[in-house]
Design a protein around this motif. Structure first.
Motif, short mmCIF file in Angstrom:
data_model
loop_
_atom_site.label_atom_id
_atom_site.label_comp_id
_atom_site.label_asym_id
_atom_site.label_seq_id
_atom_site.Cartn_x
_atom_site.Cartn_y
_atom_site.Cartn_z
N LYS A 177 2.53 1.88 -3.33
CA LYS A 177 1.61 2.45 -4.32
C LYS A 177 1.32 3.93 -4.02
CE LYS A 177 -1.65 -0.77 -4.21
NZ LYS A 177 -2.79 -1.60 -4.56
N SER A 178 1.37 4.28 -2.74
CA SER A 178 1.07 5.67 -2.39
C SER A 178 2.18 6.62 -2.87
CB SER A 178 0.85 5.83 -0.88
OG SER A 178 2.09 5.80 -0.20
N GLU A 216 0.84 -1.21 0.00
CA GLU A 216 0.00 0.00 0.00
C GLU A 216 0.87 1.25 0.00
OE1 GLU A 216 -3.05 0.39 -0.46
OE2 GLU A 216 -3.79 -1.64 -0.23
N ASP A 217 1.90 1.22 0.85
CA ASP A 217 2.77 2.37 0.98
C ASP A 217 3.52 2.63 -0.33
OD1 ASP A 217 3.77 4.42 2.76
OD2 ASP A 217 5.70 3.39 2.68
#
Ligand code: CAA
Length: 440
Positions: A227-228, A224-225
């Motif tokens: 992709k952020s 997730e990180d």
């Protein structure tokens, strides 16, 4: 911006082999398939009595320097990552430099040396440190050697015993690398966890089942990180996904989680929705338990789809080849997975130049990191120069009683001495505390 990454790589396996289905399983009263199919392992590498983290690291680094025609003056930094350190002050890299100085005319007095510790992720953290050092322009035109070295031993009869291993990976980090360049972007998932600990003890105290869950949770956060910071990524963007491999069965679980995460909001999720339904979203459920049940059901269905199986077969399975034969090398494990993948491409004549790798590192305690790498033009020549098969094939096959004796010999709390089972050949050997790493 000049690319920075891994210019060349070498491995050094422990010189002994323990066969899990044929030697270990019968003694443990277990079905051999628990190891071959469940954990995904056939053998583990084990250190002979004259091998330890220093000698394996020095042997891998020496081969790396010889092959690349390097002298000590070309190296400005030596970092060692290990979770098997025996000295709480002096970094293992000083011992390794001491070994190498026996065979070169120059010395490493000018080189910055250190040791990184954060369980298995420390190898990747050392790689990141070297990358940052070069990017910052503090390297004075010199390269770094990053070594991940471990004797990943568990107490006998601990459930982790089946996943043991021993080996070192040495990496040359430089500008304009020949093997892979590293992405600037990284994603992290990090939390204070107590799933695997070694407070002043040689063998780990590990809550194995929980450690699997912590690995998955941190890896999900790291994705997730990533992709952020890097934007959306698609599973088909990557030729291979080398992940930290304590045992291949762990990667089987991590891969489907990664795939589920990567396909969210993509064309693949839309296509699969007809077959297995929509991916559950937290907002659609009254509580966490109901959401996680639905997610587990979706993940199980996803892992059975042809689309996922094809992706797994092409992108993940090839990363596991060496791990199946050597077990867990802790800090070196994700770097062994990268080597497996690149060797697979070379053996199958796949043109990888310019293609990307999705690299997932993990260390208990706990932290996961996702970064990506781009395969460079000269990758094939670099990877074909490795003698992995030769090293694995020449290992001595242990009987179970020899395994028990050699395990005792490596146990710091026991005073057991055993005869060498193999003969050192032009390599650094452990020759007693204070006289470490003599070259025989
Ligand atoms: N045929 C096929 N499969 C079989 C089987 C058989 N006869 N018998 C068992 N299996 C399967 C099981 O179903 C299980 O698979 P799933 O998890 O997919 O269900 C697998 O084989 C292992 O069986 P068990 O769970 O019964 O094995 P175990 O309890 O003896 O040990 C372990 C498993 C807890 C992971 C243990 O190996 C361990 O403690 N390992 C060390 C910790 C570790 O590696 N954790 C990984 C995450 S932490 C990390 O990655 C950092 C690190 O490097 C340590």
């Amino acid at each position: 911006m000049t690319e920075v990454g891994i210019d060349a790589i070498e491995i050094r396996t422990g010189n002994l082999r323990l066969d899990l289905p044929n030697t270990f399983a019968p003694q443990k009263g277990e079905d051999p398939e628990k190891y071959t199919k469940g954990l995904g392992l056939t053998g583990s590498s084990f250190p002979d009595s004259y091998e330890d983290i220093v000698t394996m690291a020095a042997n891998a680094s020496h081969r790396l320097m010889e092959r690349k025609g390097l002298e000590p003056e070309d190296i400005g930094r030596i970092d060692v990552a290990t979770e098997s350190a025996f000295d709480n002050s002096k970094p293992v890299s000083t011992y390794v430099a001491g070994c190498l100085e026996q065979v070169y005319e120059g010395d490493f007095h000018h080189a910055n040396k250190g040791e990184r510790k954060f369980a298995c992720i420390a190898g990747t953290q050392s790689l990141d440190d070297a990358y940052n050092w070069i990017r910052a322009g503090r390297n004075r035109g010199k390269a770094a050697i990053v070594i991940a070295t471990d004797t990943a031993l568990y107490a006998r009869d601990d459930p982790g015993e089946a996943t043991q291993g021993a080996g070192a990976v040495a990496m040359l980090i430089d500008e304009d690398p020949d093997l892979v360049s590293l992405s600037v972007e990284q994603g992290y998932g990090s939390a204070d966890e107590t799933d695997f600990l070694k407070p002043n003890q040689q063998f780990p105290s590990v809550d194995g089942k929980r450690s699997v869950q912590v690995y998955l949770a941190r890896m999900r956060e790291a994705l997730e990180d990533y992709k952020s910071v890097a934007g959306a990524i698609h599973p088909d963007d990557f030729a291979y996904g080398p992940f930290h491999t304590p045992f291949p069965g762990m990667v089987r679980k991590a891969a489907v989680l990664a795939y589920r995460n990567l396909i969210r909001d993509t064309d693949i999720a839309d296509v699969l929705a007809e077959e297995i339904g929509e991916q559950p979203r937290r907002d659609d459920f009254a509580d966490d338990d109901a959401f996680f049940d639905a997610l587990t059901e979706y993940t199980d269905a996803l892992s059975g789809t042809e689309r996922y199986q094809d992706w797994y077969g092409a992108t993940i399975e090839p990363t596991l080849g060496i791990a199946r034969e050597v077990g867990n090398w802790y800090t070196g494990s994700v770097h062994v997975a990268r080597i497996s993948a690149l060797r697979h491409a070379a053996a199958n004549d796949i043109d990888l130049a310019g293609q990307r790798l999705l690299v997932g590192s993990y260390g208990s305690g706990a932290q996961a990191e996702i970064h990506t790498e781009t395969v460079q033009e000269n990758w094939r020549e670099e990877i074909e120069a490795l003698n992995v098969d030769e090293q694995l094939d020449r290992r001595y096959e242990l009987t179970f009683s020899e395994y028990e004796e050699i395990h005792d010999a490596h146990n710091h709390e026991m005073d057991t001495e055993v005869e060498e089972l193999t003969t050192p050949e032009s390599e650094f050997v452990f020759d007693g505390w204070g006289r470490m790493g003599e070259r025989k």
